[in-house]
Write a protein that holds these residues in place. Structure first.
Motif, PDB file in Angstrom:
ATOM      1  N   LEU A 179      34.919  27.168  41.972  1.00 26.27           N
ATOM      2  CA  LEU A 179      35.812  26.996  40.829  1.00 26.27           C
ATOM      3  C   LEU A 179      36.989  27.963  40.892  1.00 26.27           C
ATOM      4  CD1 LEU A 179      36.418  25.538  38.193  1.00 26.27           C
ATOM      5  CD2 LEU A 179      34.960  27.200  37.004  1.00 26.27           C
ATOM      6  N   GLY A 180      36.712  29.227  41.173  1.00 28.06           N
ATOM      7  CA  GLY A 180      37.788  30.203  41.269  1.00 28.06           C
ATOM      8  C   GLY A 180      38.786  29.850  42.356  1.00 28.06           C
ATOM      9  N   ALA A 181      38.287  29.464  43.533  1.00 30.43           N
ATOM     10  CA  ALA A 181      39.168  29.111  44.642  1.00 30.43           C
ATOM     11  C   ALA A 181      39.987  27.868  44.317  1.00 30.43           C
ATOM     12  CB  ALA A 181      38.339  28.893  45.903  1.00 30.43           C
ATOM     13  N   LEU A 216      37.313  36.916  41.453  1.00 30.43           N
ATOM     14  CA  LEU A 216      37.403  37.406  42.831  1.00 30.43           C
ATOM     15  C   LEU A 216      37.647  36.259  43.814  1.00 30.43           C
ATOM     16  CD1 LEU A 216      34.563  40.108  42.817  1.00 30.43           C
ATOM     17  CD2 LEU A 216      37.036  40.447  42.596  1.00 30.43           C
ATOM     18  N   ALA A 217      37.037  35.101  43.552  1.00 24.17           N
ATOM     19  CA  ALA A 217      37.281  33.935  44.401  1.00 24.17           C
ATOM     20  C   ALA A 217      38.708  33.445  44.232  1.00 24.17           C
ATOM     21  CB  ALA A 217      36.293  32.822  44.063  1.00 24.17           C
ATOM     22  N   HIS A 218      39.216  33.503  43.012  1.00 29.08           N
ATOM     23  CA  HIS A 218      40.602  33.104  42.732  1.00 29.08           C
ATOM     24  C   HIS A 218      41.572  33.973  43.526  1.00 29.08           C
ATOM     25  CE1 HIS A 218      44.338  32.785  40.366  1.00 29.08           C
ATOM     26  NE2 HIS A 218      43.875  31.658  39.858  1.00 29.08           N
ATOM     27  N   ARG A 219      41.339  35.273  43.520  1.00 27.57           N
ATOM     28  CA  ARG A 219      42.234  36.201  44.221  1.00 27.57           C
ATOM     29  C   ARG A 219      42.174  36.039  45.734  1.00 27.57           C
ATOM     30  NH1 ARG A 219      40.764  41.764  40.953  1.00 27.57           N
ATOM     31  NH2 ARG A 219      41.564  41.077  38.914  1.00 27.57           N
ATOM     32  N   ASN A 220      41.030  35.626  46.234  1.00 33.59           N
ATOM     33  CA  ASN A 220      40.814  35.589  47.689  1.00 33.59           C
ATOM     34  C   ASN A 220      40.651  34.168  48.216  1.00 33.59           C
ATOM     35  OD1 ASN A 220      40.361  38.636  48.504  1.00 33.59           O
ATOM     36  ND2 ASN A 220      39.242  38.324  46.587  1.00 33.59           N
ATOM     37  N   HIS A 221      41.270  33.195  47.537  1.00 36.14           N
ATOM     38  CA  HIS A 221      41.055  31.806  47.935  1.00 36.14           C
ATOM     39  C   HIS A 221      41.630  31.484  49.308  1.00 36.14           C
ATOM     40  CE1 HIS A 221      45.143  31.617  46.275  1.00 36.14           C
ATOM     41  NE2 HIS A 221      45.311  30.478  46.917  1.00 36.14           N
TER      42      HIS A 221
END
Length: 225
Positions: free
Chosen positions: A135-137, A65-70
């Motif tokens: 990490l995701g972002a 979710l962080a990756h998608r909304n970075h």
């Protein structure tokens, strides 16, 4: 980004030399072991418990979710607050936040697009950020695809457990690598699990949580958790 560059980027972020956290925590393993060597099957069971109870349904979901909304700081702030609420053990919250801040600082030093702006939010105390959020972002900023990002996060999670086991003297380097090899398929299986945009992360690892709560009362500790 070419496949080769993405692979090299994934290797860089998955490498233990990259400051993405995990070296200061044992997820309760230190307390459980109590200074005694743990038989291989029991160590394997602990790794499986943490992958199935915490990484797969919780840290992996947060990372995705962080990756998608970075590029949406407000969304990251809300996601970060969810991690704060769902991480019961205070020492684990602190360690996660420290790891996330270090990761984001490294990304800023590497001039990844958007990292400096997120650091501004951190300095304004609107974002801690917790390790899976950071990490995701950061993986998204680095051009690492979502599926690959899950594998990087999973490898770092599993390698962190293996590293803790070695430093605690619970197993040797070969034993740790054998455990990592046995659980790679679990990480791959989780990475193939879809994560809806409205996914609610869940975590259930009671024995590790209890061990971490007891750990803070220990006089001599190698790990924060």
């Amino acid at each position: 980004m070419t496949d080769a560059l993405e692979l090299l980027g994934a290797m860089q972020f998955a490498d233990g030399l990259f400051p993405a956290g995990g070296f200061a925590t044992s997820n309760g393993l230190e307390q459980m072991a109590g200074g005694r060597r743990i038989p291989g099957p029991r160590l394997d069971a602990f790794f499986a418990q943490e992958i199935e109870g915490r990484f797969g349904p919780f840290e992996r979901v947060i990372t995705v979710l962080a990756h998608r909304n970075h590029r949406a700081p407000d969304h990251l702030i809300a996601l970060d607050a969810r991690v704060e609420r769902m991480t019961w053990v205070s020492a684990q919250r602190t360690a996660s936040a420290q790891a996330g801040r270090g990761l984001l600082m490294a990304a800023s030093k590497l001039s990844l697009p958007g990292a400096a702006e997120l650091m501004t939010r951190v300095r304004a105390d609107r974002l801690r950020p917790h390790q899976p959020v950071a990490l995701g972002a950061v993986l998204a900023m680095a051009g690492i695809a979502e599926h690959t990002a899950q594998l990087v996060a999973g490898h770092r999670f599993l390698a962190g457990l293996a590293n803790a086991a070695i430093r605690l003297g619970l197993t040797g380097a070969i034993g740790a690598q054998q455990a990592v090899t046995r659980h790679r398929a679990d990480l791959a299986r989780w990475a193939d699990e879809p994560v809806p945009d409205d996914a609610l992360p869940t975590s259930f690892s009671p024995s590790a949580d209890i061990a971490m709560m007891r750990h803070r009362r220990s006089d001599a500790r190698l790990f924060a958790t």
